[in-house]
Motif scaffolding. Structure first.
Motif, PDB file in Angstrom:
ATOM      1  N   ILE A   1       0.831  -1.205   0.000  1.00  0.00           N
ATOM      2  CA  ILE A   1       0.000   0.000   0.000  1.00  0.00           C
ATOM      3  C   ILE A   1       0.863   1.251   0.000  1.00  0.00           C
ATOM      4  O   ILE A   1       0.602   2.211  -0.740  1.00  0.00           O
ATOM      5  N   ASN A   2       1.924   1.274   0.809  1.00  0.00           N
ATOM      6  CA  ASN A   2       2.803   2.436   0.827  1.00  0.00           C
ATOM      7  C   ASN A   2       3.448   2.685  -0.534  1.00  0.00           C
ATOM      8  O   ASN A   2       3.581   3.831  -0.975  1.00  0.00           O
ATOM      9  N   GLU A   3       3.830   1.605  -1.223  1.00  0.00           N
ATOM     10  CA  GLU A   3       4.475   1.777  -2.521  1.00  0.00           C
ATOM     11  C   GLU A   3       3.483   2.212  -3.598  1.00  0.00           C
ATOM     12  O   GLU A   3       3.808   3.038  -4.455  1.00  0.00           O
ATOM     13  N   ILE A   4       2.264   1.696  -3.566  1.00  0.00           N
ATOM     14  CA  ILE A   4       1.235   2.168  -4.508  1.00  0.00           C
ATOM     15  C   ILE A   4       0.984   3.662  -4.289  1.00  0.00           C
ATOM     16  O   ILE A   4       0.913   4.442  -5.242  1.00  0.00           O
ATOM     17  N   LEU A   5       0.847   4.056  -3.029  1.00  0.00           N
ATOM     18  CA  LEU A   5       0.607   5.464  -2.708  1.00  0.00           C
ATOM     19  C   LEU A   5       1.777   6.338  -3.139  1.00  0.00           C
ATOM     20  O   LEU A   5       1.583   7.482  -3.561  1.00  0.00           O
ATOM     21  N   ARG A   6       2.982   5.831  -3.016  1.00  0.00           N
ATOM     22  CA  ARG A   6       4.149   6.600  -3.455  1.00  0.00           C
ATOM     23  C   ARG A   6       4.225   6.669  -4.965  1.00  0.00           C
ATOM     24  O   ARG A   6       4.443   7.739  -5.548  1.00  0.00           O
ATOM     25  N   PHE A   7       4.032   5.538  -5.624  1.00  0.00           N
ATOM     26  CA  PHE A   7       4.270   5.420  -7.059  1.00  0.00           C
ATOM     27  C   PHE A   7       3.215   6.137  -7.893  1.00  0.00           C
ATOM     28  O   PHE A   7       3.543   6.797  -8.886  1.00  0.00           O
ATOM     29  N   ASP A   8       1.949   6.044  -7.507  1.00  0.00           N
ATOM     30  CA  ASP A   8       0.875   6.656  -8.297  1.00  0.00           C
ATOM     31  C   ASP A   8      -0.276   7.044  -7.388  1.00  0.00           C
ATOM     32  O   ASP A   8      -1.328   6.405  -7.379  1.00  0.00           O
ATOM     33  N   PRO A   9      -0.096   8.102  -6.577  1.00  0.00           N
ATOM     34  CA  PRO A   9      -1.100   8.457  -5.570  1.00  0.00           C
ATOM     35  C   PRO A   9      -2.375   9.015  -6.181  1.00  0.00           C
ATOM     36  O   PRO A   9      -2.325   9.770  -7.154  1.00  0.00           O
ATOM     37  N   PRO A  10      -3.531   8.672  -5.618  1.00  0.00           N
ATOM     38  CA  PRO A  10      -4.797   9.219  -6.139  1.00  0.00           C
ATOM     39  C   PRO A  10      -4.946  10.712  -5.909  1.00  0.00           C
ATOM     40  O   PRO A  10      -5.592  11.393  -6.689  1.00  0.00           O
ATOM     41  N   LEU A  11      -4.360  11.235  -4.829  1.00  0.00           N
ATOM     42  CA  LEU A  11      -4.340  12.684  -4.602  1.00  0.00           C
ATOM     43  C   LEU A  11      -3.002  13.205  -5.089  1.00  0.00           C
ATOM     44  O   LEU A  11      -1.972  12.983  -4.471  1.00  0.00           O
ATOM     45  N   GLN A  12      -3.021  13.925  -6.211  1.00  0.00           N
ATOM     46  CA  GLN A  12      -1.789  14.355  -6.859  1.00  0.00           C
ATOM     47  C   GLN A  12      -1.265  15.678  -6.319  1.00  0.00           C
ATOM     48  O   GLN A  12      -0.053  15.875  -6.232  1.00  0.00           O
ATOM     49  N   GLN A  13      -2.160  16.583  -5.995  1.00  0.00           N
ATOM     50  CA  GLN A  13      -1.746  17.907  -5.527  1.00  0.00           C
ATOM     51  C   GLN A  13      -2.628  18.364  -4.367  1.00  0.00           C
ATOM     52  O   GLN A  13      -3.724  17.831  -4.154  1.00  0.00           O
ATOM     53  N   THR A  14      -2.150  19.335  -3.651  1.00  0.00           N
ATOM     54  CA  THR A  14      -2.958  20.018  -2.645  1.00  0.00           C
ATOM     55  C   THR A  14      -2.599  21.497  -2.689  1.00  0.00           C
ATOM     56  O   THR A  14      -1.512  21.866  -3.130  1.00  0.00           O
TER      57      THR A  14
END
Length: 430
Positions: free
Chosen positions: A279-292
């Motif tokens: 899960i950490n690697e998916i979030l790092r590699f292609d996160p659903p929230l791209q910007q804030t």
């Protein structure tokens, strides 16, 4: 994209191909133009710069509500109140108060207590699809967080479809670049309708408390302080707004990453990485929230740049997660790495309160697939990213084919546990 020293790469989410591959642009920005002013905002792409801003007392999260009000679209009390009472849009000290109260309900213990239900939900939704030649996984990824959030909040089944329709449109509040006056007026109407439904459920729950998170929000206390009815309703809205599309993106983006990197799926199936690492690697590699987005409330310096009070900052979280100065081989999907420092859920006081829910859904889904699916393949040659906005990155269509593990029979997959109905709480008698 080719750039010369005279024309460095600039952030342009509307450029052809950006939606399909923002990471080539992010890489160019980090190398050539990591902090620059474009589209009336400071765009930041380096991990350390973004961490500095997220930790700074000189910035505010209230930009989007202010933007909506500045559009002068008439009477929009619901959106104004949302900006004042939603944790994601509030600054200290209001933010600290809301988080202390809501945090009592959204604790790891309270959320993990529903693990068995989410496991069963995933089996109910996924198992019948495994024998199919091809199916749209994006539909499953939409249902898992929808039903999970509804169950956690104790939302009765008869309300779920309507809430989903309202939230789908209210969610566009997170994409300020898309907020025309007409769209803001429609969001206000849908928000008011959605809040009316939640108020009906809140009124019932006050005399019929259960183990759901809404009941725990109602009971949350800090001394004599508690959440008002309007704060409870907004908390329900924002649980869906902030928690549905991002969780869907985690699931779809993860499946896509594994299909594009089948050797990583085999590593997972061989037990060489944990579901938490995955899960950490998916979030790092292609996160659903791209910007804030942040708004400077006083002057601050980031790197060699002076950011003035009143200026906007777009923090590219997805770029930070691919920063070569923070992560080795950052463009490589590697589930065995330690990616705990990724900032897909933000950082500092505004890190996502509901991230435990998304992590639970993700870990349980990929654990289930690991046990039941030998290979994941593309079911067709095309897949589609969400056509609007650039703050979030999710797939609206992902055709897949799951090759079942040899020890799981097709009969088992076509007949999962009969006891689960993927709904929310019991029907209200009101």
């Amino acid at each position: 994209m080719i750039a010369t020293p005279q024309s460095p790469v600039k952030f342009n989410p509307f450029a052809p191909g950006f939606r399909e591959d923002p990471y080539t642009t992010y890489q160019g920005l980090r190398q050539q133009n990591p902090i620059h002013n474009t589209l009336d905002m400071w765009v930041m792409t380096k991990y350390q710069d973004i961490i500095q801003v997220l930790n700074s007392d000189a910035v505010s999260v209230n930009y989007i509500p202010q933007y909506v009000v500045q559009q002068k679209v008439g009477d929009i009390p619901g959106l104004v109140e949302l900006g004042q009472k939603a944790i994601v849009f509030t600054d200290p000290p209001d933010h600290a108060r809301l988080r202390r109260l809501a945090g009592q309900a959204f604790s790891n213990t309270n959320i993990n207590a529903h693990t068995a239900h989410v496991q069963q939900l995933i089996a109910e939704l996924v198992a019948p699809k495994i024998p199919e030649e091809s199916f749209d996984f994006a539909q499953i990824a939409h249902q898992i967080p929808l039903y999970t959030l509804s169950h956690l909040l104790g939302i009765p089944q008869e309300y779920i479809k309507t809430i989903d329709e309202y939230i789908h449109r209210v969610r566009s509040i997170l994409e300020p670049s898309l907020l025309t006056k007409m769209r803001i007026r429609r969001i206000e109407q849908d928000l008011q309708s959605c809040l009316a439904i939640f108020q009906e459920i809140i009124d019932y729950r006050k005399t019929h408390l259960g183990d759901d998170l809404l009941s725990k929000l109602i009971q949350a206390r800090v001394g004599e302080d508690r959440l008002s009815d309007s704060e409870l309703g907004i908390a329900c809205v924002m649980t869906y707004v902030a928690g549905h599309e991002t969780s869907k993106g985690l699931l779809t983006n993860g499946v896509l990453a594994f299909m594009q990197h089948p050797e990583q799926w085999q590593i997972f199936r061989e037990g060489k990485a944990t579901s938490k690492q995955v899960i950490n690697e998916i979030l790092r590699f292609d996160p659903p929230l791209q910007q804030t987005v942040r708004l400077a409330v006083s002057d601050l310096q980031v790197g060699s740049h002076n950011i003035r009070k009143g200026e906007k900052m777009l923090l590219c979280l997805a770029s930070a997660n691919r920063d070569e100065d923070r992560f080795d081989n950052a463009d490589t999907f590697d589930i065995t790495r330690d990616a705990a420092a990724q900032i897909a859920f933000g950082h500092g006081i505004h890190n996502c309160l509901g991230q435990t829910i998304a992590r639970l859904e993700g870990q349980l889904l990929f654990t289930y697939l690991c046990e039941h699916v030998r290979e994941m393949k593309f079911g067709a040659n095309d897949y589609r990213w969400h056509p609007e906005g650039f703050i979030t990155r999710t797939l609206t269509y992902l055709p897949v084919s799951f090759i079942p593990a040899s020890y799981v029979s097709s009969t088992d997959m076509k007949n999962p546990s009969p006891n689960l109905s993927p709904t929310g709480g019991e029907a209200l008698k009101i």
